[in-house]
Design an enzyme around this catalytic site. Structure first.
Site, PDB file in Angstrom:
ATOM      1  N   TYR A  32      65.162 -89.420  53.356  1.00 45.09           N
ATOM      2  CA  TYR A  32      64.877 -89.846  54.728  1.00 45.09           C
ATOM      3  C   TYR A  32      63.355 -89.780  54.941  1.00 45.09           C
ATOM      4  O   TYR A  32      62.846 -89.076  55.804  1.00 45.09           O
ATOM      5  CB  TYR A  32      65.633 -89.002  55.760  1.00 45.09           C
ATOM      6  CG  TYR A  32      65.941 -89.801  57.005  1.00 45.09           C
ATOM      7  CD1 TYR A  32      66.900 -90.807  56.977  1.00 45.09           C
ATOM      8  CD2 TYR A  32      65.250 -89.593  58.184  1.00 45.09           C
ATOM      9  CE1 TYR A  32      67.171 -91.575  58.090  1.00 45.09           C
ATOM     10  CE2 TYR A  32      65.509 -90.365  59.322  1.00 45.09           C
ATOM     11  CZ  TYR A  32      66.470 -91.346  59.255  1.00 45.09           C
ATOM     12  OH  TYR A  32      66.735 -92.111  60.360  1.00 45.09           O
ATOM     13  N   HIS A  37      56.117 -87.255  53.650  1.00 39.94           N
ATOM     14  CA  HIS A  37      56.508 -87.471  52.252  1.00 39.94           C
ATOM     15  C   HIS A  37      55.575 -88.491  51.586  1.00 39.94           C
ATOM     16  O   HIS A  37      55.178 -88.323  50.433  1.00 39.94           O
ATOM     17  CB  HIS A  37      57.926 -88.039  52.174  1.00 39.94           C
ATOM     18  CG  HIS A  37      59.001 -87.153  52.736  1.00 39.94           C
ATOM     19  ND1 HIS A  37      59.797 -87.530  53.786  1.00 39.94           N
ATOM     20  CD2 HIS A  37      59.418 -85.911  52.378  1.00 39.94           C
ATOM     21  CE1 HIS A  37      60.668 -86.565  54.051  1.00 39.94           C
ATOM     22  NE2 HIS A  37      60.457 -85.568  53.218  1.00 39.94           N
ATOM     23  N   GLY A 148      54.409 -80.010  50.594  1.00 32.48           N
ATOM     24  CA  GLY A 148      53.701 -80.004  51.870  1.00 32.48           C
ATOM     25  C   GLY A 148      53.553 -78.590  52.430  1.00 32.48           C
ATOM     26  O   GLY A 148      54.453 -77.771  52.276  1.00 32.48           O
TER      27      GLY A 148
HETATM   28  P1  AMP Z   1      61.947 -82.297  52.616  1.00 36.53           P
HETATM   29  O1  AMP Z   1      62.442 -83.670  52.307  1.00 36.53           O
HETATM   30  O2  AMP Z   1      61.964 -81.950  54.070  1.00 36.53           O
HETATM   31  O3  AMP Z   1      62.571 -81.248  51.733  1.00 36.53           O
HETATM   32  O4  AMP Z   1      60.400 -82.303  52.234  1.00 36.53           O
HETATM   33  C1  AMP Z   1      59.965 -82.694  50.951  1.00 36.53           C
HETATM   34  C2  AMP Z   1      58.504 -82.345  50.822  1.00 36.53           C
HETATM   35  O5  AMP Z   1      57.752 -83.012  51.832  1.00 36.53           O
HETATM   36  C3  AMP Z   1      58.219 -80.844  50.986  1.00 36.53           C
HETATM   37  O6  AMP Z   1      57.224 -80.451  50.057  1.00 36.53           O
HETATM   38  C4  AMP Z   1      57.718 -80.771  52.402  1.00 36.53           C
HETATM   39  O7  AMP Z   1      56.865 -79.660  52.639  1.00 36.53           O
HETATM   40  C5  AMP Z   1      56.968 -82.063  52.524  1.00 36.53           C
HETATM   41  N1  AMP Z   1      56.805 -82.436  53.935  1.00 36.53           N
HETATM   42  C6  AMP Z   1      57.785 -82.539  54.857  1.00 36.53           C
HETATM   43  N2  AMP Z   1      57.254 -82.834  56.071  1.00 36.53           N
HETATM   44  C7  AMP Z   1      55.920 -82.902  55.893  1.00 36.53           C
HETATM   45  C8  AMP Z   1      54.814 -83.170  56.759  1.00 36.53           C
HETATM   46  N3  AMP Z   1      54.976 -83.412  58.057  1.00 36.53           N
HETATM   47  N4  AMP Z   1      53.565 -83.161  56.236  1.00 36.53           N
HETATM   48  C9  AMP Z   1      53.382 -82.894  54.922  1.00 36.53           C
HETATM   49  N5  AMP Z   1      54.372 -82.640  54.049  1.00 36.53           N
HETATM   50  C10 AMP Z   1      55.629 -82.638  54.525  1.00 36.53           C
END
Ligand code: AMP
Length: 284
Positions: A32, A37, A148
């Site tokens: 998503y 990302h 992130g």
């Molecule tokens: P997730 O799909 O939520 O597991 O996130 C995947 C990666 O994207 C992880 O390393 C998160 O820390 C990073 N991420 C999610 N949201 C953000 C954001 N707003 N800014 C930077 N990195 C993000």
């Protein structure tokens, strides 16, 4: 761009790429995709000869009563975005292949780093994260992996795991990407109603107020926390899980704010749980 779901095929492909001298940059996600990302993927594209994106909503990092089943998913949209950003390989495994019947091995980062904050609110969460990330590293064999700082404690936990288990992977931490009005980007933001979305601005605003106070010279963590709490409690539907000022390296609470102090918060807005964080004076 190729999409692979088979674990053995993915691992074989990545090992062959490594043997051919290619540097693999890896961005693990739960899909998503949003601009947060994409910032990781852009940086990965710059760093690697081959850019690998994984999309896997990992059941072991969700607790009882959390949003595993309702977590937003849209693979077709993710595929378009991944292609635009120049991803070479999407790894999109099936849950029953990652955790087949009889699965029983877990990686747990113990100690204070994972006992506090998210670890205290979501028992077992980091065990699930560390387990899936270590499995993904074994499959994708990356030279570099990008994470992130939005998930600040997750990044610290993975860095600890890399050191403790001698993974030959360089971890790259990336800045938080925000909406124009300051809300940290999150796949979960789609759950928010218009009114909840408006109230959620208090998260970033409380961090900004706290940082302003610290930069004006206030070093008493309790006084800074009071100001942040006041902003958050001004919204009727926010339920605070925690607001803390911690040392960025140990995540221990601090009394006196310094360059390594980071404020971290987790708040429920209706049924949606949001997290955010910011350094108060220093950066990274
Ligand atoms: P997730 O799909 O939520 O597991 O996130 C995947 C990666 O994207 C992880 O390393 C998160 O820390 C990073 N991420 C999610 N949201 C953000 C954001 N707003 N800014 C930077 N990195 C993000």
């Amino acid at each position: 761009m190729e999409i692979l779901s088979d674990i053995t095929e993915m691992q074989r492909r990545c090992l062959a790429l490594r043997e051919a001298g290619k540097r693999i940059a890896f961005v693990p996600t739960m899909g998503y995709l949003h601009a947060g990302h994409l910032s990781l993927l852009h940086e990965g594209r710059r760093r690697g000869d081959v850019l690998v994106l994984s999309i896997f909503v990992n059941p072991t990092q969700f607790g009882e009563g959390e949003d595993l089943d309702s977590y937003p998913r849209d693979f077709e949209r993710d595929e378009v975005l991944a292609r635009e950003v120049g991803v070479d390989l999407i790894f999109y495994p099936h849950v029953e292949d990652i955790y087949p019947p009889g699965y029983c091995s877990y990686l747990s980062v113990e100690g204070d780093l994972t006992a506090t904050l998210e670890g205290a609110c979501r028992p077992g969460h980091f065990r699930g994260v560390a387990t899936v990330v270590s499995k993904l590293f074994n499959i994708v064999q990356p030279h570099q992996a990008l994470f992130g700082r939005k998930d600040f404690q997750q990044l610290a936990t993975i860095e600890q795991m890399i050191r403790d288990f001698n993974f030959p992977v360089e971890i790259v931490g990336m800045p938080i990407v925000r909406e124009p009005d300051g809300l940290a980007m999150s796949s979960r933001n789609v759950y928010l109603s218009d009114d909840e979305r408006r109230q959620s601005l208090a998260l970033n605003q409380s961090l900004t107020l706290a940082a302003e106070l610290a930069r004006e010279g206030e070093s008493n963590a309790h006084k800074i926390l009071e100001v942040a709490l006041k902003r958050l409690t001004a919204e009727p539907d926010l339920v605070i899980d925690y607001v803390k000022i911690c040392n960025a390296d140990t995540l221990e609470d601090v009394e006196t704010v310094d360059q390594r102090s980071v404020m971290l918060l987790a708040v429920k807005v209706g049924t949606t749980r949001l997290i955010d964080n910011s350094f108060l004076i220093g950066q990274i």
